[in-house]
Design an enzyme around this catalytic site. Structure first.
Site, PDB file in Angstrom:
ATOM      1  N   CYS A   1      44.741  -8.828  24.287  1.00 12.68           N
ATOM      2  CA  CYS A   1      43.794  -8.484  23.223  1.00 12.68           C
ATOM      3  C   CYS A   1      44.294  -8.583  21.795  1.00 12.68           C
ATOM      4  CB  CYS A   1      43.336  -7.051  23.395  1.00 12.68           C
ATOM      5  SG  CYS A   1      43.490  -6.469  25.027  1.00 12.68           S
TER       6      CYS A   1
ATOM      7  N   CYS B   1      38.342  -3.620  15.427  1.00 13.74           N
ATOM      8  CA  CYS B   1      38.139  -2.394  16.193  1.00 13.74           C
ATOM      9  C   CYS B   1      38.451  -1.197  15.313  1.00 13.74           C
ATOM     10  CB  CYS B   1      39.060  -2.402  17.422  1.00 13.74           C
ATOM     11  SG  CYS B   1      38.747  -1.035  18.557  1.00 13.74           S
TER      12      CYS B   1
ATOM     13  N   GLU C   1      38.065 -13.372  19.699  1.00 15.99           N
ATOM     14  CA  GLU C   1      38.760 -14.057  20.787  1.00 15.99           C
ATOM     15  C   GLU C   1      38.023 -13.863  22.090  1.00 15.99           C
ATOM     16  OE1 GLU C   1      42.632 -12.413  21.290  1.00 15.99           O
ATOM     17  OE2 GLU C   1      43.149 -12.736  19.200  1.00 15.99           O
TER      18      GLU C   1
ATOM     19  N   ASN D   1      51.987  -5.209  26.791  1.00 13.78           N
ATOM     20  CA  ASN D   1      52.385  -6.402  26.044  1.00 13.78           C
ATOM     21  C   ASN D   1      52.964  -5.947  24.718  1.00 13.78           C
ATOM     22  OD1 ASN D   1      51.325  -8.723  27.658  1.00 13.78           O
ATOM     23  ND2 ASN D   1      49.459  -7.527  27.437  1.00 13.78           N
TER      24      ASN D   1
ATOM     25  N   GLY E   1      37.594  -5.047  20.358  1.00 11.59           N
ATOM     26  CA  GLY E   1      36.515  -4.099  20.071  1.00 11.59           C
ATOM     27  C   GLY E   1      36.329  -3.043  21.141  1.00 11.59           C
TER      28      GLY E   1
HETATM   29  N1  SAH Z   1      38.284  -0.920  23.600  1.00  4.67           N
HETATM   30  C1  SAH Z   1      38.249  -1.096  25.016  1.00  4.67           C
HETATM   31  C2  SAH Z   1      38.442  -2.526  25.494  1.00  4.67           C
HETATM   32  C3  SAH Z   1      39.420  -3.420  24.809  1.00  4.67           C
HETATM   33  S1  SAH Z   1      41.121  -3.438  25.218  1.00  4.67           S
HETATM   34  C4  SAH Z   1      39.251  -0.184  25.662  1.00  4.67           C
HETATM   35  O1  SAH Z   1      40.016   0.456  24.970  1.00  4.67           O
HETATM   36  O2  SAH Z   1      39.257  -0.087  26.883  1.00  4.67           O
HETATM   37  C5  SAH Z   1      41.328  -3.807  26.904  1.00  4.67           C
HETATM   38  C6  SAH Z   1      42.483  -3.078  27.534  1.00  4.67           C
HETATM   39  O3  SAH Z   1      43.763  -3.573  27.092  1.00  4.67           O
HETATM   40  C7  SAH Z   1      42.489  -1.604  27.221  1.00  4.67           C
HETATM   41  O4  SAH Z   1      42.824  -0.875  28.364  1.00  4.67           O
HETATM   42  C8  SAH Z   1      43.589  -1.500  26.184  1.00  4.67           C
HETATM   43  O5  SAH Z   1      44.061  -0.208  26.053  1.00  4.67           O
HETATM   44  C9  SAH Z   1      44.593  -2.491  26.732  1.00  4.67           C
HETATM   45  N2  SAH Z   1      45.588  -2.955  25.760  1.00  4.67           N
HETATM   46  C10 SAH Z   1      45.459  -3.166  24.445  1.00  4.67           C
HETATM   47  N3  SAH Z   1      46.612  -3.575  23.901  1.00  4.67           N
HETATM   48  C11 SAH Z   1      47.507  -3.634  24.895  1.00  4.67           C
HETATM   49  C12 SAH Z   1      48.892  -3.982  24.949  1.00  4.67           C
HETATM   50  N4  SAH Z   1      49.565  -4.348  23.863  1.00  4.67           N
HETATM   51  N5  SAH Z   1      49.480  -3.925  26.152  1.00  4.67           N
HETATM   52  C13 SAH Z   1      48.789  -3.564  27.262  1.00  4.67           C
HETATM   53  N6  SAH Z   1      47.512  -3.224  27.273  1.00  4.67           N
HETATM   54  C14 SAH Z   1      46.865  -3.234  26.095  1.00  4.67           C
END
Ligand code: SAH
Length: 344
Positions: free
Chosen positions: A331, A110, A90, A288, A157
């Protein structure tokens, strides 16, 4: 078959030589990269026999658009691409007053297993190459008809788990003859792979480092993020401090607020104690909600209270505007839904 987007100018120079073609062809072929094309026929300045020859060596339709969803609320567009090997990724186009920004994936799937994140649910496919990452930016720039000025590596990822390709991507993305995006307009987000963070700092690239913190202490962090069992917060924050010292750049912390888990006032106070005096910015994101998880998004009051506590204590913090909430822009959410449909 090699990926067209993985080829640098040097690679093309070598290839045209091997093929006994005039050397100027290398530049001509490479020049199409920022235009985000996905078929050879569009390379209108090349003779058709050369275009035909290229099809025997390289794949150019490396991202096949499976779905595109455009938010009715704010114009955010989510792209679901299928890779030639069947993996799905995505990317998201975000429109801001300062221009267009693209959020790209660094891996198909991931391995990090954060409990609140949908990217993990579908498992791990493979690392994306530097060309796969460039192709996301170029394809979306083309589709939107406008320049992309900013890139955030916050899609599916863990970028630091795909270290070499990430570095190659960063070294290519600002090529003036290519996408020409300033490294200062790029953010890399990590869940906190400490050894790779140390290495990354030493690369000396002027990108913004975002660190997904999501907790004020190791206990809560370990419940949410398996990586926290490998690297504790002391080591993580020491790596952050080192990054700030060596690069002079502020760090961005991501903190997703989950109701009752990490959003209480005492959590905010504990976070203040850990971050006090650091050159940093905290991005508060009301989590989310994802399918199959009991976690609930923090209420407005809790978000406000948390933000107030940080800012009153002198810590820079903002509550992230939720973009594309009607198209599941967060994400991995859509990828997971598609795969769920495919494998009921
Ligand atoms: N792997 C990397 C980047 C991808 S996720 C990382 O962990 O930073 C990008 C951001 O969205 C990260 O801060 C992750 O923790 C957050 N994220 C993932 N799922 C989420 C959700 N359901 N609600 C809010 N933030 C979320």
């Amino acid at each position: 078959m090699r990926n067209y987007y993985d080829m640098t100018l040097t690679d093309w120079q070598q290839w045209v030589k091997e093929q006994n073609l005039p050397s100027y062809r290398a530049k001509q072929i490479a020049a199409w990269l920022p235009r985000g094309i996905n078929n050879w026929a569009e390379m209108s300045d090349l003779p058709s026999d050369l275009r035909h020859r290229l099809t025997g060596f390289f794949t150019i339709d490396v991202l096949r658009l499976e779905h595109k969803l455009v938010s009715q609320i704010d114009g955010t567009a989510k792209y679901i691409f299928r890779l030639p090997d069947g993996n799905i990724i995505e990317s998201v186009l975000l429109k801001y007053h300062h221009g267009q920004s693209v959020c790209i994936s660094s891996q198909a799937g991931c391995r990090m297993g954060c409990v609140f994140c949908a990217s993990t649910g579908a498992g791990f496919g493979r690392n994306l190459s530097h060309g796969d990452m460039l192709a996301q930016v170029a394809t979306i720039a083309r589709d939107s008809g406008d320049r992309v000025g900013h890139v955030v590596i916050m899609g599916i990822g863990e970028p630091l788990d795909n270290y070499d390709n990430l570095i190659s991507f960063l070294k290519r993305v600002n090529d003036p003859a290519g996408l020409n995006i300033s490294l200062r307009h790029i953010s890399v987000s990590t869940c906190g792979l400490v050894p790779e963070m140390l290495k990354f700092t030493d690369e000396g690239l002027p990108v913004t480092l975002s660190v997904s913190l999501h907790a004020p202490n190791d206990e809560i962090r370990r419940q949410l993020m398996p990586i926290a069992r490998r690297y504790g917060m002391d080591d993580l924050l020491a790596a952050c401090r080192r990054h700030i010292e060596r690069t002079g750049r502020r760090i961005s912390f991501e903190y997703s607020l989950i109701s009752g888990v990490n959003d209480r006032l005492d959590h905010a106070k504990a976070l203040v104690a850990r971050l006090k005096g650091m050159l940093c910015h905290v991005n508060l994101i009301p989590a989310n909600e994802i399918e199959g998880s009991d976690f609930r998004q923090s209420g407005r009051k809790a978000v406000r209270q948390f933000w107030n506590c940080l800012t009153r204590s002198g810590i820079n913090a903002t509550v992230r505007r939720e973009l594309g909430s009607d198209i599941m822009a967060a994400c991995g959410q859509l990828r997971r839904r598609i795969e769920a449909c495919e494998n009921p």
